[in-house]
Scaffold this active site. Structure first.
Site, short mmCIF file in Angstrom:
data_model
loop_
_atom_site.label_atom_id
_atom_site.label_comp_id
_atom_site.label_asym_id
_atom_site.label_seq_id
_atom_site.Cartn_x
_atom_site.Cartn_y
_atom_site.Cartn_z
N LYS A 17 4.64 6.03 -9.48
CA LYS A 17 4.90 7.19 -9.63
C LYS A 17 5.87 7.96 -8.62
O LYS A 17 6.12 7.63 -7.60
CB LYS A 17 3.82 8.12 -9.94
N VAL A 106 4.86 -0.33 -0.83
CA VAL A 106 3.69 0.05 -0.08
C VAL A 106 3.81 1.24 0.91
O VAL A 106 4.70 1.27 1.61
CB VAL A 106 3.19 -1.22 0.66
N GLY A 108 4.53 3.99 0.38
CA GLY A 108 5.81 4.65 -0.06
C GLY A 108 5.66 6.02 -0.66
O GLY A 108 6.90 6.39 -1.01
N GLY A 109 4.73 6.55 -0.92
CA GLY A 109 4.60 7.72 -1.88
C GLY A 109 4.83 7.56 -3.33
O GLY A 109 4.87 8.49 -4.00
N MET A 110 4.51 6.21 -3.75
CA MET A 110 4.77 5.80 -5.29
C MET A 110 3.19 5.55 -5.84
O MET A 110 3.35 4.89 -7.08
CB MET A 110 5.55 4.89 -5.42
N ALA A 111 2.34 5.62 -4.82
CA ALA A 111 0.70 5.32 -5.34
C ALA A 111 0.58 4.13 -5.70
O ALA A 111 -0.23 3.48 -6.88
CB ALA A 111 0.53 6.40 -6.82
N GLY A 112 1.20 2.91 -5.20
CA GLY A 112 1.21 1.45 -5.35
C GLY A 112 -0.26 0.99 -5.30
O GLY A 112 -0.86 0.27 -6.27
N GLY A 113 -1.07 1.50 -4.43
CA GLY A 113 -2.55 1.21 -4.08
C GLY A 113 -3.37 1.91 -5.43
O GLY A 113 -3.97 1.04 -6.02
N ALA A 115 -2.22 2.46 -8.48
CA ALA A 115 -1.93 1.88 -9.51
C ALA A 115 -2.56 0.54 -9.70
O ALA A 115 -2.91 0.04 -11.04
CB ALA A 115 -0.11 1.61 -9.54
N ASP A 148 -4.62 9.67 -7.05
CA ASP A 148 -3.79 9.47 -7.73
C ASP A 148 -4.24 8.36 -8.96
O ASP A 148 -3.20 8.08 -9.93
CB ASP A 148 -2.44 8.71 -7.07
#
Length: 334
Positions: A17, A106, A108-113, A115, A148
Protein backbone atom coordinates in the site's frame (compact mmCIF):
# COMPACT_ATOMS: atom_id res chain seq x y z
CA UNK A 1 -9.33 -29.73 6.79
CA UNK A 2 -6.12 -31.48 5.83
CA UNK A 3 -4.29 -33.55 8.44
CA UNK A 4 -0.69 -32.82 9.37
CA UNK A 5 1.62 -34.35 6.78
CA UNK A 6 -0.77 -33.70 3.89
CA UNK A 7 0.67 -32.10 0.78
CA UNK A 8 -2.24 -29.70 0.54
CA UNK A 9 -1.26 -26.03 0.62
CA UNK A 10 -3.02 -22.71 0.14
CA UNK A 11 -1.52 -19.63 -1.54
CA UNK A 12 -2.68 -16.05 -1.15
CA UNK A 13 -1.47 -12.99 -3.04
CA UNK A 14 -1.43 -9.67 -1.20
CA UNK A 15 -0.47 -6.15 -2.36
CA UNK A 16 1.52 -3.38 -0.76
CA UNK A 17 0.00 0.00 0.00
CA UNK A 18 0.84 3.66 -0.23
CA UNK A 19 -0.75 6.52 1.68
CA UNK A 20 -2.35 9.22 -0.44
CA UNK A 21 -2.98 11.18 2.73
CA UNK A 22 -1.52 10.68 6.19
CA UNK A 23 -2.71 13.29 8.66
CA UNK A 24 -1.10 12.78 12.07
CA UNK A 25 -2.94 14.16 15.08
CA UNK A 26 -1.98 14.42 18.75
CA UNK A 27 -0.44 11.53 20.65
CA UNK A 28 -3.00 9.41 22.48
CA UNK A 29 -2.86 8.00 25.99
CA UNK A 30 -1.92 4.58 24.59
CA UNK A 31 1.19 6.00 22.89
CA UNK A 32 -0.27 5.92 19.37
CA UNK A 33 -1.19 9.03 17.39
CA UNK A 34 -4.68 9.75 16.18
CA UNK A 35 -4.63 9.36 12.40
CA UNK A 36 -6.67 10.06 9.35
CA UNK A 37 -5.21 8.33 6.33
CA UNK A 38 -6.24 7.35 2.83
CA UNK A 39 -4.83 3.91 2.02
CA UNK A 40 -4.31 2.88 -1.61
CA UNK A 41 -3.36 -0.70 -2.51
CA UNK A 42 -0.93 -1.00 -5.43
CA UNK A 43 0.19 -3.85 -7.66
CA UNK A 44 3.39 -4.83 -5.86
CA UNK A 45 2.70 -8.27 -4.38
CA UNK A 46 3.92 -10.77 -1.84
CA UNK A 47 2.74 -14.37 -2.10
CA UNK A 48 2.13 -16.35 1.08
CA UNK A 49 1.69 -20.14 1.06
CA UNK A 50 0.68 -22.17 4.11
CA UNK A 51 0.62 -25.95 4.51
CA UNK A 52 0.20 -28.36 7.44
CA UNK A 53 3.40 -29.20 9.31
CA UNK A 54 4.66 -30.86 12.46
CA UNK A 55 5.70 -27.50 13.93
CA UNK A 56 5.28 -23.81 13.25
CA UNK A 57 7.88 -22.27 10.93
CA UNK A 58 8.31 -19.47 8.43
CA UNK A 59 10.58 -19.38 5.36
CA UNK A 60 11.22 -16.36 3.15
CA UNK A 61 12.46 -16.05 -0.44
CA UNK A 62 12.58 -13.14 -2.87
CA UNK A 63 14.66 -9.98 -3.23
CA UNK A 64 13.97 -8.71 0.31
CA UNK A 65 14.15 -12.08 2.09
CA UNK A 66 17.37 -11.24 3.95
CA UNK A 67 15.58 -8.46 5.84
CA UNK A 68 12.68 -10.54 7.14
CA UNK A 69 12.84 -12.38 10.49
CA UNK A 70 12.20 -16.12 10.41
CA UNK A 71 11.53 -16.66 14.11
CA UNK A 72 8.39 -16.24 16.18
CA UNK A 73 8.61 -12.43 15.86
CA UNK A 74 7.49 -12.66 12.22
CA UNK A 75 4.03 -11.11 12.04
CA UNK A 76 2.76 -13.83 9.70
CA UNK A 77 3.51 -16.46 12.36
CA UNK A 78 1.88 -14.30 15.01
CA UNK A 79 -1.21 -14.02 12.78
CA UNK A 80 -1.47 -17.79 12.24
CA UNK A 81 -1.07 -18.62 15.90
CA UNK A 82 -3.52 -15.93 16.96
CA UNK A 83 -6.18 -17.30 14.60
CA UNK A 84 -5.45 -20.80 15.93
CA UNK A 85 -5.97 -19.65 19.52
CA UNK A 86 -9.15 -17.77 18.72
CA UNK A 87 -10.75 -20.39 16.49
CA UNK A 88 -14.25 -21.54 17.45
CA UNK A 89 -14.26 -23.98 20.34
CA UNK A 90 -14.05 -27.62 19.27
CA UNK A 91 -12.31 -26.90 15.96
CA UNK A 92 -9.00 -28.71 15.48
CA UNK A 93 -6.13 -27.05 13.66
CA UNK A 94 -2.57 -28.15 12.89
CA UNK A 95 0.65 -26.10 12.97
CA UNK A 96 1.63 -24.67 9.60
CA UNK A 97 4.70 -24.00 7.56
CA UNK A 98 4.49 -20.46 6.10
CA UNK A 99 6.40 -19.61 2.89
CA UNK A 100 6.63 -15.95 1.90
CA UNK A 101 7.79 -14.80 -1.53
CA UNK A 102 8.86 -11.30 -0.52
CA UNK A 103 8.47 -8.64 -3.23
CA UNK A 104 7.14 -5.70 -1.17
CA UNK A 105 10.01 -3.54 0.18
CA UNK A 106 10.77 -4.16 3.86
CA UNK A 107 10.56 -1.25 6.32
CA UNK A 108 9.59 0.91 3.38
CA UNK A 109 6.25 2.38 4.41
CA UNK A 110 4.30 -0.07 2.21
CA UNK A 111 3.00 -2.32 5.01
CA UNK A 112 4.79 -5.42 3.77
CA UNK A 113 4.75 -7.17 7.15
CA UNK A 114 1.10 -6.28 7.66
CA UNK A 115 0.32 -7.57 4.16
CA UNK A 116 1.89 -10.94 4.98
CA UNK A 117 -0.08 -11.13 8.23
CA UNK A 118 -3.35 -10.45 6.39
CA UNK A 119 -2.51 -13.03 3.72
CA UNK A 120 -1.71 -15.59 6.40
CA UNK A 121 -5.07 -15.05 8.09
CA UNK A 122 -6.89 -15.62 4.79
CA UNK A 123 -4.76 -18.64 3.90
CA UNK A 124 -5.08 -20.33 7.30
CA UNK A 125 -8.82 -19.80 7.40
CA UNK A 126 -9.01 -21.61 4.06
CA UNK A 127 -6.53 -24.35 4.96
CA UNK A 128 -8.21 -25.07 8.30
CA UNK A 129 -11.69 -24.90 6.71
CA UNK A 130 -12.79 -22.24 9.19
CA UNK A 131 -15.61 -21.15 6.89
CA UNK A 132 -17.69 -20.29 9.92
CA UNK A 133 -15.13 -17.72 11.14
CA UNK A 134 -16.87 -14.48 10.27
CA UNK A 135 -15.12 -11.57 8.63
CA UNK A 136 -15.74 -9.54 11.77
CA UNK A 137 -13.55 -11.85 13.85
CA UNK A 138 -10.86 -11.88 11.18
CA UNK A 139 -10.86 -8.08 11.13
CA UNK A 140 -10.77 -7.96 14.93
CA UNK A 141 -7.73 -10.22 14.94
CA UNK A 142 -6.16 -8.12 12.17
CA UNK A 143 -6.65 -4.90 14.15
CA UNK A 144 -4.91 -6.47 17.13
CA UNK A 145 -1.91 -7.38 14.99
CA UNK A 146 -1.21 -3.89 13.64
CA UNK A 147 -2.72 -0.68 12.33
CA UNK A 148 -2.31 -1.56 8.64
CA UNK A 149 -3.39 -5.21 8.75
CA UNK A 150 -7.18 -4.61 8.47
CA UNK A 151 -6.72 -2.59 5.28
CA UNK A 152 -4.60 -5.33 3.72
CA UNK A 153 -7.57 -7.68 4.08
CA UNK A 154 -9.69 -5.25 2.02
CA UNK A 155 -7.36 -3.46 -0.37
CA UNK A 156 -8.74 -0.94 -2.83
CA UNK A 157 -8.78 2.65 -1.58
CA UNK A 158 -10.06 3.37 1.92
CA UNK A 159 -10.04 5.85 4.78
CA UNK A 160 -8.27 4.67 7.91
CA UNK A 161 -9.08 6.31 11.24
CA UNK A 162 -8.21 5.79 14.89
CA UNK A 163 -4.63 4.55 14.69
CA UNK A 164 -5.45 3.46 11.11
CA UNK A 165 -7.27 0.22 11.94
CA UNK A 166 -10.86 1.47 11.37
CA UNK A 167 -11.50 1.12 7.64
CA UNK A 168 -14.10 2.88 5.47
CA UNK A 169 -13.92 1.96 1.75
CA UNK A 170 -13.91 4.79 -0.80
CA UNK A 171 -15.89 4.48 -4.01
CA UNK A 172 -13.37 5.19 -6.75
CA UNK A 173 -13.48 4.39 -10.46
CA UNK A 174 -10.54 3.94 -12.79
CA UNK A 175 -6.89 3.55 -11.87
CA UNK A 176 -3.82 5.57 -11.07
CA UNK A 177 -0.30 4.90 -12.36
CA UNK A 178 2.67 4.99 -10.01
CA UNK A 179 6.44 4.69 -10.05
CA UNK A 180 7.84 3.54 -6.70
CA UNK A 181 11.41 4.16 -5.56
CA UNK A 182 12.82 2.13 -2.64
CA UNK A 183 16.35 2.64 -1.41
CA UNK A 184 18.27 -0.41 -0.23
CA UNK A 185 19.44 -0.09 3.38
CA UNK A 186 17.35 3.01 4.10
CA UNK A 187 14.74 1.21 6.20
CA UNK A 188 13.03 3.43 8.77
CA UNK A 189 11.28 2.19 11.88
CA UNK A 190 7.81 3.60 12.34
CA UNK A 191 8.37 4.64 16.00
CA UNK A 192 11.56 6.46 14.98
CA UNK A 193 9.73 8.49 12.34
CA UNK A 194 6.83 9.39 14.63
CA UNK A 195 9.30 10.50 17.32
CA UNK A 196 11.08 12.72 14.80
CA UNK A 197 7.72 14.15 13.67
CA UNK A 198 6.91 15.04 17.28
CA UNK A 199 10.36 16.60 17.73
CA UNK A 200 10.08 18.75 14.60
CA UNK A 201 6.62 19.94 15.62
CA UNK A 202 7.84 20.84 19.10
CA UNK A 203 10.80 22.79 17.71
CA UNK A 204 8.56 24.66 15.26
CA UNK A 205 5.72 24.95 17.80
CA UNK A 206 3.37 23.67 15.13
CA UNK A 207 -0.24 23.33 16.29
CA UNK A 208 -1.56 19.77 15.97
CA UNK A 209 -5.28 19.70 15.11
CA UNK A 210 -7.43 16.58 15.13
CA UNK A 211 -6.88 14.83 11.79
CA UNK A 212 -9.62 14.53 9.16
CA UNK A 213 -9.80 13.17 5.60
CA UNK A 214 -9.28 15.66 2.79
CA UNK A 215 -12.49 16.50 0.95
CA UNK A 216 -10.46 17.60 -2.07
CA UNK A 217 -8.70 14.24 -2.22
CA UNK A 218 -11.94 12.26 -1.93
CA UNK A 219 -13.45 14.32 -4.76
CA UNK A 220 -10.39 13.79 -6.96
CA UNK A 221 -10.45 10.05 -6.29
CA UNK A 222 -14.02 9.75 -7.50
CA UNK A 223 -12.76 10.83 -10.92
CA UNK A 224 -9.28 9.26 -10.59
CA UNK A 225 -7.88 12.48 -12.04
CA UNK A 226 -4.10 12.22 -11.73
CA UNK A 227 -3.45 15.96 -11.63
CA UNK A 228 -6.22 16.59 -9.11
CA UNK A 229 -5.06 13.71 -6.89
CA UNK A 230 -1.44 14.79 -7.19
CA UNK A 231 -2.26 18.32 -6.09
CA UNK A 232 -3.57 17.15 -2.71
CA UNK A 233 -1.24 14.27 -1.78
CA UNK A 234 -0.14 14.82 1.82
CA UNK A 235 1.97 13.02 4.39
CA UNK A 236 2.59 14.63 7.77
CA UNK A 237 5.47 12.19 8.34
CA UNK A 238 7.32 13.21 5.18
CA UNK A 239 9.40 15.97 6.77
CA UNK A 240 10.43 13.59 9.54
CA UNK A 241 11.41 10.87 7.07
CA UNK A 242 13.44 13.37 5.03
CA UNK A 243 15.08 14.67 8.21
CA UNK A 244 16.22 11.13 9.05
CA UNK A 245 17.10 10.15 5.47
CA UNK A 246 18.04 13.36 3.54
CA UNK A 247 18.52 11.41 0.29
CA UNK A 248 14.71 11.26 0.06
CA UNK A 249 14.69 14.99 -0.76
CA UNK A 250 17.00 14.26 -3.69
CA UNK A 251 14.72 11.46 -4.86
CA UNK A 252 11.62 13.65 -4.70
CA UNK A 253 13.35 16.47 -6.59
CA UNK A 254 14.67 14.07 -9.24
CA UNK A 255 11.25 12.52 -9.89
CA UNK A 256 9.50 15.87 -10.18
CA UNK A 257 12.23 17.23 -12.46
CA UNK A 258 11.75 14.15 -14.69
CA UNK A 259 8.05 14.82 -15.17
CA UNK A 260 6.15 13.12 -12.34
CA UNK A 261 2.78 14.76 -11.68
CA UNK A 262 3.47 14.54 -7.92
CA UNK A 263 5.58 12.66 -5.40
CA UNK A 264 5.11 11.67 -1.77
CA UNK A 265 6.89 9.55 0.82
CA UNK A 266 4.66 6.56 1.59
CA UNK A 267 3.74 6.14 5.25
CA UNK A 268 6.78 6.32 7.51
CA UNK A 269 9.02 5.85 4.45
CA UNK A 270 11.45 5.53 2.91
CA UNK A 271 9.58 4.36 -0.24
CA UNK A 272 8.73 7.32 -2.48
CA UNK A 273 5.62 7.11 -4.67
CA UNK A 274 5.50 9.18 -7.86
CA UNK A 275 2.14 9.73 -9.55
CA UNK A 276 2.11 9.77 -13.35
CA UNK A 277 -0.64 10.06 -15.92
CA UNK A 278 -0.24 6.84 -17.92
CA UNK A 279 1.75 3.66 -18.39
CA UNK A 280 3.89 5.42 -20.99
CA UNK A 281 4.73 8.18 -18.49
CA UNK A 282 5.55 5.51 -15.91
CA UNK A 283 8.04 3.87 -18.29
CA UNK A 284 9.68 7.20 -19.10
CA UNK A 285 9.99 8.15 -15.43
CA UNK A 286 11.37 4.73 -14.49
CA UNK A 287 14.08 5.00 -17.14
CA UNK A 288 14.90 8.56 -16.11
CA UNK A 289 15.16 7.73 -12.41
CA UNK A 290 17.34 4.72 -13.12
CA UNK A 291 19.71 6.85 -15.19
CA UNK A 292 19.70 10.10 -13.21
CA UNK A 293 18.23 9.59 -9.75
CA UNK A 294 19.77 8.28 -6.53
CA UNK A 295 20.33 4.51 -6.60
CA UNK A 296 17.32 2.45 -5.59
CA UNK A 297 14.84 -0.20 -6.67
CA UNK A 298 12.29 1.21 -9.13
CA UNK A 299 8.95 -0.47 -9.72
CA UNK A 300 5.94 0.52 -11.83
CA UNK A 301 2.53 -0.14 -10.30
CA UNK A 302 -1.15 0.66 -10.65
CA UNK A 303 -3.85 1.10 -8.04
CA UNK A 304 -6.23 0.48 -6.56
CA UNK A 305 -6.07 -3.34 -6.45
CA UNK A 306 -7.86 -5.84 -4.18
CA UNK A 307 -6.39 -6.91 -0.84
CA UNK A 308 -5.40 -10.44 0.21
CA UNK A 309 -6.87 -12.89 -2.30
CA UNK A 310 -6.82 -16.67 -2.47
CA UNK A 311 -4.76 -17.78 -5.47
CA UNK A 312 -5.35 -21.53 -5.40
CA UNK A 313 -4.89 -24.77 -3.56
CA UNK A 314 -1.59 -26.28 -4.65
CA UNK A 315 -0.08 -29.73 -4.21
CA UNK A 316 3.73 -29.75 -4.25
CA UNK A 317 5.29 -32.64 -6.19
CA UNK A 318 7.84 -33.20 -3.42
CA UNK A 319 7.58 -33.00 0.37
CA UNK A 320 8.60 -29.61 1.77
CA UNK A 321 12.26 -29.32 2.76
CA UNK A 322 13.11 -29.30 6.47
CA UNK A 323 12.75 -25.91 8.19
CA UNK A 324 15.69 -23.52 7.96
CA UNK A 325 16.53 -21.27 10.87
CA UNK A 326 13.34 -22.28 12.75
CA UNK A 327 12.30 -20.05 15.60
CA UNK A 328 11.32 -21.31 19.06
CA UNK A 329 7.73 -21.96 18.05
CA UNK A 330 5.71 -24.25 20.27
CA UNK A 331 2.50 -26.22 19.81
CA UNK A 332 -0.97 -24.79 19.32
CA UNK A 333 -2.58 -23.91 22.63
CA UNK A 334 -6.14 -22.98 23.49
Amino acid sequence: MSPAGSTEAVSVRVPGKINLQLAVGPERDDGYHELSTVFHAVSVYDRVTVQPAERWSVHVTGPYAHRVPTDDSNLAVVAARTLARRRPRGTKVDPVRIDIDKRIPVAGGMAGGSADAAATLVACRELWALDHVENGLLEEIAAGLGSDVPFMLHGGTAIGSGRGERITPILARGELHWVLWAGEGLGLSTPEVYAECDRLREVARTPVPDPAPSGELLTALRRMDADAVGAVLRNDLQDAAVSLRPVLAEVLDAGLDLGARAGVVSGSGPTVAFLVGSQAEAIDLSVGLAANGPMGDIVRAVGPVPGAQLVQHVRPTQPPPPPTRPGPLGPVTG
